[in-house]
Design a protein around this motif. Sequence first.
Motif, PDB file in Angstrom:
ATOM      1  N   ALA A  71      43.016  35.692  52.938  1.00  0.00           N
ATOM      2  CA  ALA A  71      41.898  36.574  52.616  1.00  0.00           C
ATOM      3  C   ALA A  71      42.385  37.740  51.759  1.00  0.00           C
ATOM      4  O   ALA A  71      43.563  38.086  51.767  1.00  0.00           O
ATOM      5  CB  ALA A  71      41.253  37.096  53.896  1.00  0.00           C
ATOM      6  N   GLY A  72      41.462  38.330  51.035  1.00  0.00           N
ATOM      7  CA  GLY A  72      41.800  39.498  50.218  1.00  0.00           C
ATOM      8  C   GLY A  72      41.791  39.197  48.738  1.00  0.00           C
ATOM      9  O   GLY A  72      40.894  38.512  48.232  1.00  0.00           O
ATOM     10  N   LEU A  73      42.780  39.687  48.031  1.00  0.00           N
ATOM     11  CA  LEU A  73      42.877  39.496  46.590  1.00  0.00           C
ATOM     12  C   LEU A  73      43.025  38.018  46.236  1.00  0.00           C
ATOM     13  O   LEU A  73      43.455  37.222  47.076  1.00  0.00           O
ATOM     14  CB  LEU A  73      44.078  40.270  46.044  1.00  0.00           C
ATOM     15  CG  LEU A  73      44.007  41.795  46.102  1.00  0.00           C
ATOM     16  CD1 LEU A  73      45.361  42.397  45.773  1.00  0.00           C
ATOM     17  CD2 LEU A  73      42.937  42.320  45.147  1.00  0.00           C
ATOM     18  N   ARG A 122      48.957  42.460  51.370  1.00  0.00           N
ATOM     19  CA  ARG A 122      48.047  43.468  50.810  1.00  0.00           C
ATOM     20  C   ARG A 122      46.620  42.961  50.927  1.00  0.00           C
ATOM     21  O   ARG A 122      46.258  41.950  50.318  1.00  0.00           O
ATOM     22  CB  ARG A 122      48.390  43.734  49.335  1.00  0.00           C
ATOM     23  CG  ARG A 122      49.328  44.894  49.106  1.00  0.00           C
ATOM     24  CD  ARG A 122      50.718  44.665  49.634  1.00  0.00           C
ATOM     25  NE  ARG A 122      51.540  45.873  49.522  1.00  0.00           N
ATOM     26  CZ  ARG A 122      52.794  45.953  49.894  1.00  0.00           C
ATOM     27  NH1 ARG A 122      53.413  44.919  50.406  1.00  0.00           N
ATOM     28  NH2 ARG A 122      53.466  47.087  49.773  1.00  0.00           N
ATOM     29  N   ILE A 123      45.823  43.638  51.728  1.00  0.00           N
ATOM     30  CA  ILE A 123      44.432  43.241  51.940  1.00  0.00           C
ATOM     31  C   ILE A 123      43.654  44.455  52.406  1.00  0.00           C
ATOM     32  O   ILE A 123      44.109  45.210  53.258  1.00  0.00           O
ATOM     33  CB  ILE A 123      44.339  42.102  52.982  1.00  0.00           C
ATOM     34  CG1 ILE A 123      42.881  41.705  53.240  1.00  0.00           C
ATOM     35  CG2 ILE A 123      45.036  42.483  54.281  1.00  0.00           C
ATOM     36  CD1 ILE A 123      42.738  40.484  54.160  1.00  0.00           C
ATOM     37  N   VAL A 222      48.547  45.692  30.403  1.00  0.00           N
ATOM     38  CA  VAL A 222      49.595  44.929  31.076  1.00  0.00           C
ATOM     39  C   VAL A 222      48.984  44.257  32.305  1.00  0.00           C
ATOM     40  O   VAL A 222      47.818  44.478  32.625  1.00  0.00           O
ATOM     41  CB  VAL A 222      50.781  45.826  31.497  1.00  0.00           C
ATOM     42  CG1 VAL A 222      51.452  46.441  30.285  1.00  0.00           C
ATOM     43  CG2 VAL A 222      50.315  46.914  32.459  1.00  0.00           C
ATOM     44  N   GLU A 223      49.761  43.427  32.997  1.00  0.00           N
ATOM     45  CA  GLU A 223      49.234  42.713  34.153  1.00  0.00           C
ATOM     46  C   GLU A 223      48.694  43.692  35.190  1.00  0.00           C
ATOM     47  O   GLU A 223      49.379  44.632  35.596  1.00  0.00           O
ATOM     48  CB  GLU A 223      50.333  41.859  34.788  1.00  0.00           C
ATOM     49  CG  GLU A 223      49.827  41.028  35.958  1.00  0.00           C
ATOM     50  CD  GLU A 223      50.908  40.151  36.569  1.00  0.00           C
ATOM     51  OE1 GLU A 223      50.564  39.190  37.269  1.00  0.00           O
ATOM     52  OE2 GLU A 223      52.107  40.442  36.346  1.00  0.00           O
ATOM     53  N   PRO A 224      47.457  43.499  35.629  1.00  0.00           N
ATOM     54  CA  PRO A 224      46.897  44.402  36.650  1.00  0.00           C
ATOM     55  C   PRO A 224      47.730  44.365  37.922  1.00  0.00           C
ATOM     56  O   PRO A 224      48.322  43.340  38.272  1.00  0.00           O
ATOM     57  CB  PRO A 224      45.493  43.828  36.890  1.00  0.00           C
ATOM     58  CG  PRO A 224      45.191  43.009  35.689  1.00  0.00           C
ATOM     59  CD  PRO A 224      46.506  42.451  35.224  1.00  0.00           C
ATOM     60  N   ALA A 225      47.762  45.482  38.612  1.00  0.00           N
ATOM     61  CA  ALA A 225      48.534  45.608  39.847  1.00  0.00           C
ATOM     62  C   ALA A 225      47.596  45.853  41.020  1.00  0.00           C
ATOM     63  O   ALA A 225      46.448  46.265  40.847  1.00  0.00           O
ATOM     64  CB  ALA A 225      49.540  46.748  39.730  1.00  0.00           C
ATOM     65  N   TRP A 226      48.111  45.592  42.209  1.00  0.00           N
ATOM     66  CA  TRP A 226      47.337  45.904  43.417  1.00  0.00           C
ATOM     67  C   TRP A 226      47.051  47.398  43.502  1.00  0.00           C
ATOM     68  O   TRP A 226      45.946  47.824  43.827  1.00  0.00           O
ATOM     69  CB  TRP A 226      48.128  45.419  44.629  1.00  0.00           C
ATOM     70  CG  TRP A 226      47.696  46.000  45.950  1.00  0.00           C
ATOM     71  CD1 TRP A 226      46.545  45.740  46.621  1.00  0.00           C
ATOM     72  CD2 TRP A 226      48.426  46.938  46.747  1.00  0.00           C
ATOM     73  NE1 TRP A 226      46.515  46.447  47.796  1.00  0.00           N
ATOM     74  CE2 TRP A 226      47.654  47.190  47.899  1.00  0.00           C
ATOM     75  CE3 TRP A 226      49.673  47.560  46.606  1.00  0.00           C
ATOM     76  CZ2 TRP A 226      48.079  48.054  48.903  1.00  0.00           C
ATOM     77  CZ3 TRP A 226      50.090  48.425  47.608  1.00  0.00           C
ATOM     78  CH2 TRP A 226      49.304  48.660  48.736  1.00  0.00           C
ATOM     79  N   ALA A 227      48.053  48.210  43.197  1.00  0.00           N
ATOM     80  CA  ALA A 227      47.879  49.663  43.208  1.00  0.00           C
ATOM     81  C   ALA A 227      48.400  50.228  41.895  1.00  0.00           C
ATOM     82  O   ALA A 227      49.487  49.854  41.446  1.00  0.00           O
ATOM     83  CB  ALA A 227      48.630  50.293  44.378  1.00  0.00           C
ATOM     84  N   GLY A 244      40.161  42.223  43.077  1.00  0.00           N
ATOM     85  CA  GLY A 244      40.985  41.646  42.027  1.00  0.00           C
ATOM     86  C   GLY A 244      40.227  41.308  40.766  1.00  0.00           C
ATOM     87  O   GLY A 244      40.783  40.697  39.845  1.00  0.00           O
ATOM     88  N   ARG A 245      38.988  41.751  40.688  1.00  0.00           N
ATOM     89  CA  ARG A 245      38.166  41.450  39.515  1.00  0.00           C
ATOM     90  C   ARG A 245      37.435  42.684  38.993  1.00  0.00           C
ATOM     91  O   ARG A 245      37.646  43.106  37.869  1.00  0.00           O
ATOM     92  CB  ARG A 245      37.153  40.342  39.845  1.00  0.00           C
ATOM     93  CG  ARG A 245      37.783  38.989  40.146  1.00  0.00           C
ATOM     94  CD  ARG A 245      36.736  37.929  40.448  1.00  0.00           C
ATOM     95  NE  ARG A 245      36.006  38.241  41.689  1.00  0.00           N
ATOM     96  CZ  ARG A 245      36.437  37.896  42.907  1.00  0.00           C
ATOM     97  NH1 ARG A 245      37.578  37.256  43.057  1.00  0.00           N
ATOM     98  NH2 ARG A 245      35.725  38.191  43.973  1.00  0.00           N
TER      99      ARG A 245
END
Length: 545
Positions: A71-73, A122-123, A222-227, A244-245
Amino acid sequence: MASGVDEQVLIVGGGPVGLTLAMDLASRGIGATVVEMRERGEPPSVKCNHVSARSMEIFRRLGIVEKVRNAGLPADYANDISYRTTTTGTELTRILIPSRERRYAAKGGPDTWWPTPEPPHRINQIFLEPVLFASAEAMAGVRIINRAEVTDLVQDAEGVTATIRHADGRSEMIRSRYAVGCDGGRSPTRKLIGSRLVGDAVVQRVQSTYLRAPGLIDLMQVEPAWATFSLNPRRSGNVYAIDGRETWLVHNYLRDSEPDFDSVDRDRSIRDILGVGDDFQYEVFSNEDWFGRRLVADKFRQDRIFICGDAAHLWVPYAGYGMNAGLADAANLAWLLAAVLKGWAGEAILDAHEAERLPITEQVSHFAMNHAHAMASQRKAVPERIEEESAEGVALRLALGRAAYDLNVQQYAAAGLNFGYYYDKSPLIAYDGEMPPPYSMGTFTESTVPGCRVPHVWLKDGRSLYDAMGPDHALIRSDQSVDVSPFVTAANRAGVPLRVVDIDPVPIYQQKLVLSRPDQHVAWRGDALPQDSEALVARISGRAA
């Protein structure tokens, strides 16, 4: 006062801590009733973006870790932490954390070497809590009452009487053997038992905005990050990817010179953090203004009523250890309550909950507070010319990037807080005079010193040691020639659930015998059994008191 008992354990609050406590109790054959004010399925507020390795180990034992992990990203979304001049500006540095599809096989990241069967995840809580709710609701022995609140708790020598008020105006009384307040930072349960929060009331002030911005991800370059942390002289803050979107949580840290939340232009601050102009479109779902604190309750129990989670401790949410410390509280209390309710321990074993968990929350909250101060100092010191396209600007960005990485990798790869903490004043542990190794937020030393976390190893057959140990006490034996039958007999006679787990010799297990508690902390160790096995059984079951 009614003398009958309807329930074994009543849990006030159906957030992650309350639900985990209910599942842990049910997994041990103990019935639990959870009372929660929200509607069934009503999502929580957008908070807590991280489940620690220790918490994932709990979920593994409960059999739900795969559901949580999935679940999550999106599976391929990088769990990295990026430091940039703005969310869409120049990247200063990046802490590499594997996506969930790479998590079990990843090598080379700052938390991929950890000695655990379950790395962190990470969720956001809006995705985590529904998994926990569905899992708890499906377990035999768990009852969840939604749209109701506990308005009073009165205890006597036999149990606790709770007054429940339902949303439709109905009232009912529920009798239980024990009650546990998992009812948040404003906990009525804490107030009912006369416990008060002590510490630092304000460490930081933060404006949080949960928003939808479908166009943001395309501007990141650049590549998106969680934070993604923004460090610039205008406004520093951070952005967490929620789905994530297109949904994001923006934290804006107030400056010392800003007297209150209303003095800050929220929209302007968001645009300065994101690095976007006035024409950028976003939709606000919710706003929240909050204080980072370092507060710990002065007691976690009054007779048959306990508190866990935010009801017992509030601190700056660094390293994700608000909720995760609460989950550790729940795991600690669950096995203690089960021991009493299943009859193999006396009431005195319950004294261990406060004796063990209160000092840990003090330790961890200081780590979090100190890190908050260090990060605040870094934000204040961002050079004015950090964004210049000049040799000086490049040099400033390189220096700030190195400093940001060094400071924050210990927060986002907090090995010490996961594996280093220990119980050094527990009435249930047979200490042998050796001091546990010190630890920091980011570093620790594995150890079998009584009170430390049982070191994890993979067995020859591919199983996790923790899986082999099971949910109860386990005697880990690295030399099968050692006769352990006197201790096994003593445990069986006292009704203490115990299994013997044989492992191959490994350096970290210097003693031939290590006794693990149900929460994977070392209760005793030695090269041979003590002369009095019954005394050791009395110690671990709380009867020695």
